[in-house]
Design a protein around this motif. Structure first.
Motif, short mmCIF file in Angstrom:
data_model
loop_
_atom_site.label_atom_id
_atom_site.label_comp_id
_atom_site.label_asym_id
_atom_site.label_seq_id
_atom_site.Cartn_x
_atom_site.Cartn_y
_atom_site.Cartn_z
N ILE A 12 0.87 -1.18 0.00
CA ILE A 12 0.00 0.00 0.00
C ILE A 12 0.91 1.23 0.00
O ILE A 12 1.76 1.36 0.89
N PRO A 13 0.77 2.14 -0.95
CA PRO A 13 1.67 3.31 -0.99
C PRO A 13 1.42 4.28 0.14
O PRO A 13 0.39 4.24 0.82
N ARG A 14 2.35 5.20 0.28
CA ARG A 14 2.30 6.16 1.37
C ARG A 14 1.08 7.07 1.28
O ARG A 14 0.49 7.44 2.31
N ARG A 15 0.67 7.43 0.08
CA ARG A 15 -0.45 8.36 -0.07
C ARG A 15 -1.76 7.76 0.42
O ARG A 15 -2.73 8.48 0.66
N LEU A 16 -1.81 6.43 0.59
CA LEU A 16 -3.00 5.77 1.11
C LEU A 16 -2.82 5.33 2.56
O LEU A 16 -3.63 4.56 3.08
N GLY A 17 -1.78 5.81 3.21
CA GLY A 17 -1.54 5.47 4.61
C GLY A 17 -0.55 4.35 4.82
O GLY A 17 -0.29 3.98 5.97
N GLY A 18 0.02 3.81 3.75
CA GLY A 18 0.95 2.69 3.89
C GLY A 18 2.40 3.14 3.78
O GLY A 18 2.80 4.15 4.32
N GLY A 19 3.16 2.36 3.03
CA GLY A 19 4.56 2.67 2.83
C GLY A 19 5.42 2.31 4.03
O GLY A 19 4.95 1.76 5.03
N PHE A 20 6.71 2.62 3.90
CA PHE A 20 7.65 2.40 4.98
C PHE A 20 8.30 3.70 5.44
O PHE A 20 9.27 3.69 6.18
N GLY A 21 7.78 4.82 4.98
CA GLY A 21 8.41 6.11 5.29
C GLY A 21 7.76 6.81 6.45
O GLY A 21 7.22 6.19 7.36
#
Length: 240
Positions: free
Chosen positions: A136-145
């Motif tokens: 799940i990318p960062r813009r959707l609340g995911g990511g590792f950043g």
């Protein structure tokens, strides 16, 4: 603990939001959004994902030519894609570099991380969008950043791996009411019970204050009357 690893093998938004991957409830709204999201990788992206490197934290002035100059020292590059804004055309600060050989990819992954390009320390990792299951990318609340100021830190990646969970001994578990002995209920209801008990104590103490004041007043008047009687006896003795 047997299957624990510092780097996530499969993406789970709930675990990514935990410092050690053991959280059972989301602690921010972005995790809720990521858990409810149904993300499909961009089908317009071409190339071999297993030979693609993700490069982030670039200087916004860094160009494709500069990236090619730096990363070609690790091996032959097949394609460079610097992500730009669709409207302005300005760089978004990250890019994808596809190599021709896996050996070059691994070398760049090992040596290029935290390299300084145009006065910016870059971050390098494998592409995860098409290789990590459940991504799940960062813009959707995911990511590792994530930044510490935002409070939405994500763990399990190269930049911020999971910390090893701490197993508390049985003695500590019993101390905190989690052992085999009688368990304590640390719920909100228990908190309200304590508050109610404190309020009752305050009320009873307030009720006792007037009684104490009356007793003190009675004690003072009794002491004054004794002093007056003693002075009266002294006057009578002098008159005699």
């Amino acid at each position: 603990m047997a299957d624990w690893a510092p780097i996530a093998k499969e993406y789970d938004p709930l675990k990514a939001g935990s410092i050690d991957g053991t959280d059972e409830e989301p602690h921010d709204r972005a995790i809720w959004r990521a858990m409810l999201a149904r993300y499909v990788p961009n089908k317009g992206v071409t190339g071999d994902p297993h030979l693609t490197l993700f490069v982030a934290r670039l200087n916004l002035q860094t160009t494709e030519e500069k990236l090619k100059e730096v990363f070609s020292r690790y091996g032959d590059i097949r394609k460079i894609r610097l992500v730009r804004d669709l409207v302005t055309g300005f760089s978004k600060g990250y890019a994808f570099i596809e190599y021709k050989e896996e050996r070059a990819l691994l070398k760049a992954h090992r040596d290029a991380n935290r390299l300084v390009i145009d006065q910016h320390e870059i971050f390098v990792d494998f592409e995860l969008e098409r290789t990590l299951k459940g991504w799940i990318p960062r813009r959707l609340g995911g990511g590792f950043g994530g930044k510490k100021e935002s409070g939405q830190l994500r763990f399990g990646g190269r930049d911020r791996p999971f910390r090893k969970p701490i197993n508390l001994p049985n003695m500590k578990n019993e101390f905190y009411g989690e052992g085999s002995s009688e368990k304590r209920n640390w719920s909100r209801e228990g908190t309200r019970d304590w508050r109610t008990r404190d309020r009752d104590h305050e009320r009873s103490r307030d009720k006792r204050w007037p009684e104490r004041e009356r007793s003190w007043a009675w004690g003072d008047s009794e002491r004054d009357s004794k002093e007056e009687r003693s002075r009266g006896r002294e006057r009578k003795d002098r008159d005699r």
